[in-house]
Design a protein around this motif. Structure first.
Motif, PDB file in Angstrom:
ATOM      1  N   GLY A   1       0.816  -1.225   0.000  1.00  0.00           N
ATOM      2  CA  GLY A   1       0.000   0.000   0.000  1.00  0.00           C
ATOM      3  C   GLY A   1       0.838   1.258   0.000  1.00  0.00           C
ATOM      4  O   GLY A   1       0.377   2.313  -0.421  1.00  0.00           O
ATOM      5  N   GLN A   2       2.066   1.163   0.436  1.00  0.00           N
ATOM      6  CA  GLN A   2       2.918   2.365   0.536  1.00  0.00           C
ATOM      7  C   GLN A   2       4.377   1.899   0.529  1.00  0.00           C
ATOM      8  O   GLN A   2       5.155   2.216   1.424  1.00  0.00           O
ATOM      9  N   ALA A   3       4.716   1.111  -0.476  1.00  0.00           N
ATOM     10  CA  ALA A   3       6.046   0.491  -0.476  1.00  0.00           C
ATOM     11  C   ALA A   3       7.136   1.500  -0.846  1.00  0.00           C
ATOM     12  O   ALA A   3       6.872   2.478  -1.539  1.00  0.00           O
ATOM     13  N   SER A   4       8.356   1.241  -0.361  1.00  0.00           N
ATOM     14  CA  SER A   4       9.506   2.103  -0.681  1.00  0.00           C
ATOM     15  C   SER A   4      10.518   1.316  -1.495  1.00  0.00           C
ATOM     16  O   SER A   4      10.770   0.140  -1.205  1.00  0.00           O
ATOM     17  N   PRO A   5      11.138   1.973  -2.470  1.00  0.00           N
ATOM     18  CA  PRO A   5      12.104   1.261  -3.310  1.00  0.00           C
ATOM     19  C   PRO A   5      13.333   0.809  -2.521  1.00  0.00           C
ATOM     20  O   PRO A   5      13.768   1.484  -1.589  1.00  0.00           O
ATOM     21  N   ILE A   6      13.862  -0.348  -2.920  1.00  0.00           N
ATOM     22  CA  ILE A   6      15.203  -0.751  -2.479  1.00  0.00           C
ATOM     23  C   ILE A   6      16.101  -0.220  -3.588  1.00  0.00           C
ATOM     24  O   ILE A   6      16.092  -0.722  -4.720  1.00  0.00           O
ATOM     25  N   TRP A   7      16.831   0.847  -3.263  1.00  0.00           N
ATOM     26  CA  TRP A   7      17.403   1.676  -4.332  1.00  0.00           C
ATOM     27  C   TRP A   7      18.449   0.955  -5.177  1.00  0.00           C
ATOM     28  O   TRP A   7      18.436   1.066  -6.402  1.00  0.00           O
ATOM     29  N   ASP A   8      19.348   0.205  -4.521  1.00  0.00           N
ATOM     30  CA  ASP A   8      20.417  -0.388  -5.344  1.00  0.00           C
ATOM     31  C   ASP A   8      19.844  -1.399  -6.333  1.00  0.00           C
ATOM     32  O   ASP A   8      20.173  -1.397  -7.522  1.00  0.00           O
ATOM     33  N   LEU A   9      18.900  -2.249  -5.862  1.00  0.00           N
ATOM     34  CA  LEU A   9      18.290  -3.237  -6.755  1.00  0.00           C
ATOM     35  C   LEU A   9      17.451  -2.569  -7.846  1.00  0.00           C
ATOM     36  O   LEU A   9      17.470  -2.977  -9.006  1.00  0.00           O
TER      37      LEU A   9
ATOM     38  N   GLY B   1      -1.540   7.831  -6.107  1.00  0.00           N
ATOM     39  CA  GLY B   1      -0.858   8.898  -6.855  1.00  0.00           C
ATOM     40  C   GLY B   1       0.597   8.570  -7.154  1.00  0.00           C
ATOM     41  O   GLY B   1       1.362   9.436  -7.585  1.00  0.00           O
ATOM     42  N   GLY B   2       0.993   7.312  -6.960  1.00  0.00           N
ATOM     43  CA  GLY B   2       2.411   6.934  -6.981  1.00  0.00           C
ATOM     44  C   GLY B   2       3.071   6.888  -8.346  1.00  0.00           C
ATOM     45  O   GLY B   2       4.293   6.683  -8.420  1.00  0.00           O
TER      46      GLY B   2
ATOM     47  N   ASP C   1       3.771   9.335 -10.247  1.00  0.00           N
ATOM     48  CA  ASP C   1       4.767  10.425 -10.293  1.00  0.00           C
ATOM     49  C   ASP C   1       6.091   9.915  -9.718  1.00  0.00           C
ATOM     50  O   ASP C   1       7.171  10.187 -10.245  1.00  0.00           O
ATOM     51  N   PHE C   2       5.976   9.172  -8.619  1.00  0.00           N
ATOM     52  CA  PHE C   2       7.164   8.624  -7.950  1.00  0.00           C
ATOM     53  C   PHE C   2       7.864   7.618  -8.871  1.00  0.00           C
ATOM     54  O   PHE C   2       9.094   7.652  -9.025  1.00  0.00           O
ATOM     55  N   SER C   3       7.066   6.757  -9.552  1.00  0.00           N
ATOM     56  CA  SER C   3       7.666   5.802 -10.498  1.00  0.00           C
ATOM     57  C   SER C   3       8.519   6.545 -11.516  1.00  0.00           C
ATOM     58  O   SER C   3       9.619   6.100 -11.856  1.00  0.00           O
ATOM     59  N   ALA C   4       7.986   7.682 -12.020  1.00  0.00           N
ATOM     60  CA  ALA C   4       8.712   8.430 -13.051  1.00  0.00           C
ATOM     61  C   ALA C   4      10.049   8.940 -12.520  1.00  0.00           C
ATOM     62  O   ALA C   4      11.072   8.832 -13.190  1.00  0.00           O
ATOM     63  N   SER C   5      10.053   9.457 -11.305  1.00  0.00           N
ATOM     64  CA  SER C   5      11.326   9.996 -10.817  1.00  0.00           C
ATOM     65  C   SER C   5      12.280   8.873 -10.407  1.00  0.00           C
ATOM     66  O   SER C   5      13.495   9.013 -10.526  1.00  0.00           O
TER      67      SER C   5
ATOM     68  N   ALA D   1       8.814  22.170  -3.724  1.00  0.00           N
ATOM     69  CA  ALA D   1       7.856  21.231  -4.325  1.00  0.00           C
ATOM     70  C   ALA D   1       7.613  20.046  -3.394  1.00  0.00           C
ATOM     71  O   ALA D   1       6.482  19.567  -3.256  1.00  0.00           O
ATOM     72  N   ALA D   2       8.672  19.578  -2.739  1.00  0.00           N
ATOM     73  CA  ALA D   2       8.528  18.438  -1.831  1.00  0.00           C
ATOM     74  C   ALA D   2       7.632  18.817  -0.643  1.00  0.00           C
ATOM     75  O   ALA D   2       6.758  18.048  -0.231  1.00  0.00           O
ATOM     76  N   GLU D   3       7.826  20.025  -0.112  1.00  0.00           N
ATOM     77  CA  GLU D   3       6.986  20.476   1.015  1.00  0.00           C
ATOM     78  C   GLU D   3       5.522  20.579   0.570  1.00  0.00           C
ATOM     79  O   GLU D   3       4.610  20.131   1.262  1.00  0.00           O
ATOM     80  N   LEU D   4       5.346  21.157  -0.603  1.00  0.00           N
ATOM     81  CA  LEU D   4       3.997  21.345  -1.130  1.00  0.00           C
ATOM     82  C   LEU D   4       3.278  20.002  -1.253  1.00  0.00           C
ATOM     83  O   LEU D   4       2.118  19.859  -0.859  1.00  0.00           O
ATOM     84  N   ALA D   5       3.999  19.010  -1.805  1.00  0.00           N
ATOM     85  CA  ALA D   5       3.391  17.688  -1.986  1.00  0.00           C
ATOM     86  C   ALA D   5       3.119  17.058  -0.623  1.00  0.00           C
ATOM     87  O   ALA D   5       2.057  16.470  -0.394  1.00  0.00           O
ATOM     88  N   HIS D   6       4.068  17.196   0.304  1.00  0.00           N
ATOM     89  CA  HIS D   6       3.887  16.616   1.633  1.00  0.00           C
ATOM     90  C   HIS D   6       2.664  17.208   2.335  1.00  0.00           C
ATOM     91  O   HIS D   6       1.942  16.518   3.048  1.00  0.00           O
ATOM     92  N   TYR D   7       2.435  18.501   2.109  1.00  0.00           N
ATOM     93  CA  TYR D   7       1.326  19.169   2.788  1.00  0.00           C
ATOM     94  C   TYR D   7       0.034  19.172   1.958  1.00  0.00           C
ATOM     95  O   TYR D   7      -0.821  20.010   2.153  1.00  0.00           O
ATOM     96  N   GLY D   8      -0.077  18.237   1.019  1.00  0.00           N
ATOM     97  CA  GLY D   8      -1.395  17.982   0.438  1.00  0.00           C
ATOM     98  C   GLY D   8      -1.623  18.395  -0.995  1.00  0.00           C
ATOM     99  O   GLY D   8      -2.726  18.183  -1.494  1.00  0.00           O
ATOM    100  N   ALA D   9      -0.631  19.004  -1.689  1.00  0.00           N
ATOM    101  CA  ALA D   9      -0.880  19.368  -3.099  1.00  0.00           C
ATOM    102  C   ALA D   9      -0.825  18.097  -3.943  1.00  0.00           C
ATOM    103  O   ALA D   9       0.241  17.559  -4.218  1.00  0.00           O
ATOM    104  N   LYS D  10      -1.997  17.648  -4.368  1.00  0.00           N
ATOM    105  CA  LYS D  10      -2.113  16.337  -5.022  1.00  0.00           C
ATOM    106  C   LYS D  10      -1.364  16.270  -6.361  1.00  0.00           C
ATOM    107  O   LYS D  10      -1.115  15.184  -6.879  1.00  0.00           O
ATOM    108  N   VAL D  11      -1.024  17.424  -6.897  1.00  0.00           N
ATOM    109  CA  VAL D  11      -0.406  17.444  -8.225  1.00  0.00           C
ATOM    110  C   VAL D  11       0.889  16.633  -8.270  1.00  0.00           C
ATOM    111  O   VAL D  11       1.277  16.145  -9.331  1.00  0.00           O
ATOM    112  N   LEU D  12       1.556  16.431  -7.144  1.00  0.00           N
ATOM    113  CA  LEU D  12       2.762  15.593  -7.086  1.00  0.00           C
ATOM    114  C   LEU D  12       2.665  14.620  -5.910  1.00  0.00           C
ATOM    115  O   LEU D  12       2.287  15.026  -4.801  1.00  0.00           O
ATOM    116  N   HIS D  13       3.026  13.367  -6.161  1.00  0.00           N
ATOM    117  CA  HIS D  13       3.108  12.408  -5.050  1.00  0.00           C
ATOM    118  C   HIS D  13       4.247  12.863  -4.119  1.00  0.00           C
ATOM    119  O   HIS D  13       5.321  13.285  -4.596  1.00  0.00           O
TER     120      HIS D  13
END
Ligand code: ADP
Ligand code: ASP
Ligand code: MG
Length: 484
Positions: free
Chosen positions: A174-182, A221-222, A224-228, A270-282
């Motif tokens: 539901g809210q998984a985080s990447p294992i970055w090296d893999l 909304g994830g 956006d995160f996949s793209a980055s 942008a990160a603060e904005l997204a954290h505080y609810g701006a849906k335009v970015l995950h």
């Protein structure tokens, strides 16, 4: 997050462009035709296309899963059927000849798998987070297969790639985080050769898998995160988030029709904005881009020639409000202990929230009290029971966290005083939330969220040329947890 070296031979390749298209940008045939032309306009470089599920499909899948798990199999299968009909109609419109037959076969196979899962949910009468991830991932699986064939039909050399072979995550369903090296390694192995052959990879956003191949998702909304994530892994020159608004705006235009586009902003803002609810970015989107210094552009797929918003490393030295956000329907939690707040109690409190997978957004402390904000009150009775011997836990629901975001605004006393003057009659409660100089936030009743945003927007953006530039330093604006 560790900064791991990329394995890619595309080390900082300015030509690789990750283009993410959200649900409304793939919602119907005209939207998909626009997507095709936008991708075509980038064919001189190396585009990677990341797509969300068609608009509303993720919500429908969730509804189908809940219906099945509560024994209403007929209703669940009806929803699945309506999703199938929508995809088939688009396949029919967008793809012809033998390729249509192939696409039709693939979609039928995927839908049969979805039907079996829905039937299994009806038998088990349970939609646990693991099953939910499998279920919701179908939306992006369908849309990415469809988009790939539509691009091919339009003469573009697209190849469908399975995101589950690229993005490897932990098992926090539901809210998984990447294992970055893999993830970096697999993304380069899977996507790299396709780019080298000058083909266009098409990948479903939002979905990923654990090391054992179990389906996971990156949170609503994830995509956006996949793209980055992919942009960082492949050393892209830019990440483009194509959506249904002209860019990141001074407020959600649905709440505040006067909102206007912000042309440039820093990764941090942008990160603060997204954290505080701006849906335009995950909320997690900025982290990989920031780590690899990859500019992110937010663009309107309905107006592809617009400038959009450029999000880059440059931090403005101006002290001004960039945007106003609202995080709606949060619960404000107060944890009180007569023996005082110490590291042992803090450890116990956070362990209790963590065990219930209840993410804490904001925290403040004062003598004998800890104040927390959470997105859902569902787990709070359980958490309160767990902490019963060490603290009392009380909460209020239906609150909205209103936040002003902008470089250095906390250092400017006039920003805070102007903000509070605008909303002083709305029973505002102040919270102190950490060290960032970029945010000033407070709680209001949920019913006052829209009015608060509109008033603040008027207070800070009524000038034709943008917000005024403030000067000065504030030290003591924040009173920890006062009044919560
Ligand atoms: P997509 O399906 O393309 O991912 P989303 O619905 O997730 O699109 O995000 C776009 C929406 O975000 C906009 O329609 C807008 O209502 C909302 N939004 C909230 N805050 C902002 C903001 N500050 N700037 C722009 N859009 C915002
Ligand atoms: N389809 C997913 C959602 O609706 C992911 C996304 O759109 O980014 O949450
Ligand atoms: Mg989105």
């Amino acid at each position: 997050m560790s900064a791991l070296p990329r394995q890619s031979r595309f080390e900082r390749d300015d030509e690789v462009v990750v283009m993410k298209f959200g649900g409304t940008s793939v919602q119907d045939a005209p939207a998909i035709q626009r997507l095709i032309e936008i991708v075509r306009s980038r064919s001189a470089v190396r585009p990677i296309v990341v797509v969300s599920a068609l608009a509303r499909v993720t919500d429908q899948l969730l509804e189908a899963g809940q219906a099945a798990a509560s024994g209403r199999l007929g209703a669940a299968l009806e929803i699945v059927r309506s999703i199938y009909v929508r995809h088939e109609a688009l396949a029919d419109l967008l793809v012809g000849g033998p390729d249509y037959g192939k696409l039709d076969g693939r979609l039928r196979e995927e839908f049969r798998e979805l039907e079996s899962l829905v039937q299994a949910l009806e038998c088990s009468r349970e939609l646990d987070p693991k099953a939910q991830d499998r279920l919701l991932g179908f939306g992006e699986r369908f849309s990415s297969v469809l988009m790939c064939e539509a691009l091919r039909e339009a003469g573009l050399n697209a190849v469908h790639l399975d995101a589950q072979n690229c993005i490897v995550t932990d098992d926090k369903h539901g809210q998984a985080s990447p294992i970055w090296d893999l993830t970096n390694q697999r993304s380069c192995e899977v996507v790299g050769p396709v780019l080298e052959r000058n083909m266009i990879p098409v990948v479903g956003g939002f979905i990923a898998a654990t090391i054992d191949g179990e389906a996971t998702t990156l949170g609503r909304g994830g995509s956006d995160f996949s793209a980055s994530i992919l942009g960082a892994a492949l050393g892209a020159g830019r990440v483009e988030i194509w959506t249904d608004v002209d860019g990141v705006m001074t407020a959600d235009p649905k709440l505040c029709p006067d909102a206007r586009v912000i042309r440039k902003m820093s990764f941090e803002e942008a990160a603060e904005l997204a954290h505080y609810g701006a849906k335009v970015l995950h909320p997690a989107t900025m982290a990989p881009a920031m780590r690899e210094n990859i500019p992110v552009y937010v663009l309107n797929s309905q107006r592809p020639n617009g400038e959009g918003t450029e999000i880059i490393a440059r931090a403005s030295s101006l002290k001004r409000v960039s945007a106003i956000t609202a995080k709606r329907n949060v619960a404000a939690v107060e944890v009180s202990s007569r023996r005082g707040i110490d590291s042992v109690l803090l450890g116990q409190v956070f362990a209790a929230f963590d065990q219930q997978s209840c993410a804490v957004d904001v925290m403040a402390a004062s003598l004998g009290h800890i104040y927390l904000l959470v997105g859902s009150a569902a787990a709070l009775p359980e958490i309160a029971a767990k902490l019963r011997d060490v603290a009392e836990v009380k909460w209020e629901t239906r609150r909205a966290l209103i936040c002003l975001v902008g470089e250095n605004i906390r250092r400017e006393p006039e920003v805070a005083s102007r903000a509070f003057a605008a909303v002083s009659d709305l029973d505002v409660r102040v919270l102190c939330q950490g060290a960032s100089d970029r945010t000033i936030s407070f709680l209001v009743e949920e019913s006052k969220a829209q009015e608060s945003v509109q008033r603040l927007h008027r207070a800070f953006f009524s000038h034709a040329d943008g917000a005024p530039d403030w000067g000065g330093i504030s030290s003591a604006f924040c009173q920890a947890g006062s009044g919560c």
